[in-house]
Write an enzyme that holds these catalytic residues in place. Sequence first.
Site, PDB file in Angstrom:
ATOM      1  N   LYS A  79       1.123  -0.128  12.683  1.00  0.00           N
ATOM      2  CA  LYS A  79       0.422  -0.565  11.483  1.00  0.00           C
ATOM      3  C   LYS A  79       0.547  -2.086  11.400  1.00  0.00           C
ATOM      4  O   LYS A  79       1.613  -2.644  11.732  1.00  0.00           O
ATOM      5  CB  LYS A  79       1.050   0.111  10.262  1.00  0.00           C
ATOM      6  N   SER A 154      -2.274   4.097   3.050  1.00  0.00           N
ATOM      7  CA  SER A 154      -2.762   2.869   3.641  1.00  0.00           C
ATOM      8  C   SER A 154      -2.655   2.842   5.171  1.00  0.00           C
ATOM      9  O   SER A 154      -3.315   2.027   5.802  1.00  0.00           O
ATOM     10  CB  SER A 154      -2.018   1.669   3.051  1.00  0.00           C
ATOM     11  N   SER A 178       1.804   6.586   2.036  1.00  0.00           N
ATOM     12  CA  SER A 178       0.916   5.986   3.036  1.00  0.00           C
ATOM     13  C   SER A 178       1.091   6.447   4.475  1.00  0.00           C
ATOM     14  O   SER A 178       0.296   6.075   5.330  1.00  0.00           O
ATOM     15  CB  SER A 178       1.025   4.469   2.990  1.00  0.00           C
TER      16      SER A 178
HETATM   17  N1  GLN Z   1      -1.558   4.858  -2.290  1.00  0.00           N
HETATM   18  C1  GLN Z   1      -0.330   4.322  -2.773  1.00  0.00           C
HETATM   19  C2  GLN Z   1      -0.561   2.939  -3.320  1.00  0.00           C
HETATM   20  O1  GLN Z   1      -1.681   2.483  -3.273  1.00  0.00           O
HETATM   21  C3  GLN Z   1       0.712   4.339  -1.717  1.00  0.00           C
HETATM   22  C4  GLN Z   1       0.667   3.194  -0.787  1.00  0.00           C
HETATM   23  C5  GLN Z   1       1.755   3.187   0.229  1.00  0.00           C
HETATM   24  O2  GLN Z   1       2.480   4.160   0.411  1.00  0.00           O
HETATM   25  N2  GLN Z   1       1.884   2.049   0.906  1.00  0.00           N
HETATM   26  O3  GLN Z   1       0.336   2.323  -3.815  1.00  0.00           O
END
Ligand code: GLN
Length: 509
Positions: A79, A154, A178
Amino acid sequence: MELWELSAWEIAEKVKAKEISAQEVLEAHLSRISEVEPAVCAFLSVLEAEARIAASRVDAKIAKGEDPGILAGVPCALKDNLNMKGTSCTCGSKMLEGYISPYTATAVARISEQGGVITGKTNMDEFAMGSSTERSAYMVTRNPWDVDRVPGGSSGGSGAAVASGMSALALGSDTGGSIRQPAAFTGVVGIKPTYGRVSRYGLVAFASSLDQIGPLARSVRDAALLLEAIAGFDPADPTSAERPVVPWSKRLGRPVKGLRAGVPKEFFGFGVTEGVRSAFSNALSHLADMGVIIEETSLPSLAYALDVYYVIAPAEASSNLGRFDGVRYGLSKRGKGYLDMYRETRGEGFGPEVRRRIMLGTFALSADQYEAYYLRAAKIRTLIRRDFERAFETYDVLLSPTTPTVAFKIGEESGDPMTRYLADVMTVSVNLAGIPALSVPCGFAEPSGEGGSGRELPCGLQIMGKRFDEETVLTAGYVVEPFIREEMEEKSARMRRNLILAKECEPVD
Ligand code: GLN
């Protein structure tokens, strides 16, 4: 079978046995990338030259009779919020366009030490804020199962790269889901390890008390293998735990008879679709047939998890992202004075979601709001943690769907960011409690409202465990795979063939 179709552990075994070389494995993956990347858009950068050097090193070690490590020759994508020295690290943001990492994250260094071959950096929602990769400043990654849909986020680029066969393994980061949510949307396995299990050194911080790095892979065994490589204490991260690393990939296959599993009823109050519900109950009945004792249970404070997360995560983010000031990293807009520089750099560098979170977080931490928001959220977080602890006095694992729906359409999001925040309801409490959780594919469902369309998308089963008990979580995940093995093999073969014919991604503005 093509080399890119092999599992990570098979690649490592064959490379070690000199049946295939790390370089052959890499070339097969690079040509798979050139074949389907135009339709998937998973990679922000492909590190061909670096990967070729790494693969030839692995082959040279083997030729000399040295141990190449447990990931010998296995391609792994990162990532784009994980630093790798000398390569770009954008975090999906214009703020870090052109930024070159001056050092390597511990988890990444450990992959290389174990013979893994880093092939590229994957797309993500800007600074890991989002659930679809639509928040990336560069492009939207498409779901290999249906290129008109999002891969989740993400870590959506990592999920899509693994599902489409461009990479055997990938690392993601999980602050509120994410890793698990994109794993569920793309039909792969994803683990959010216990907080402290994997060093966060070199991961660009979003919310430091919630962030964890973890694997995405096409099987539980592969995910376990990658976790083994990256886990363990690191003096560079004081929050990493001094716990021995378990050879998880070799411990799989233990019987699950008598395992006690709780299903928290609170997870079902939030728009779980019929299709997801039925894939979940199918998985439960298979588990029950294997002797798992399944009971409904209650964790009352889960009802507040989303509210707490969306105070704590933005609060920590607003502080972590303060470092992007036009002086030290990436973008720098010169204004009249330093305040101008700060304002213009941040105004141009950050996208709307990041700015929204910074504003929310700054508000929650401001002197006159701190007690009403941050402090209250921190207290309820303790209640959530205690609810989990109490549940784990009775149960070995807790089960839920990973997401309330299957992958949604690109651009489907309404103007209201709250709608998207609600989709994180199944995953955020796990980060607030710091426990490990795995998402494993458990079935397929049609998107709601499209009954009879014949378009089926993967659903994930979330298995949550006690702190540092990744072993039980993985053991339970491993027995779920056979339930849908045939269906998964048949459907993913079709998906991968179709991908070749899919149209190329259009650039987004
Ligand atoms: N969807 C969640 C957010 O927008 C989780 C994001 C993540 O785990 N980095 O905060």
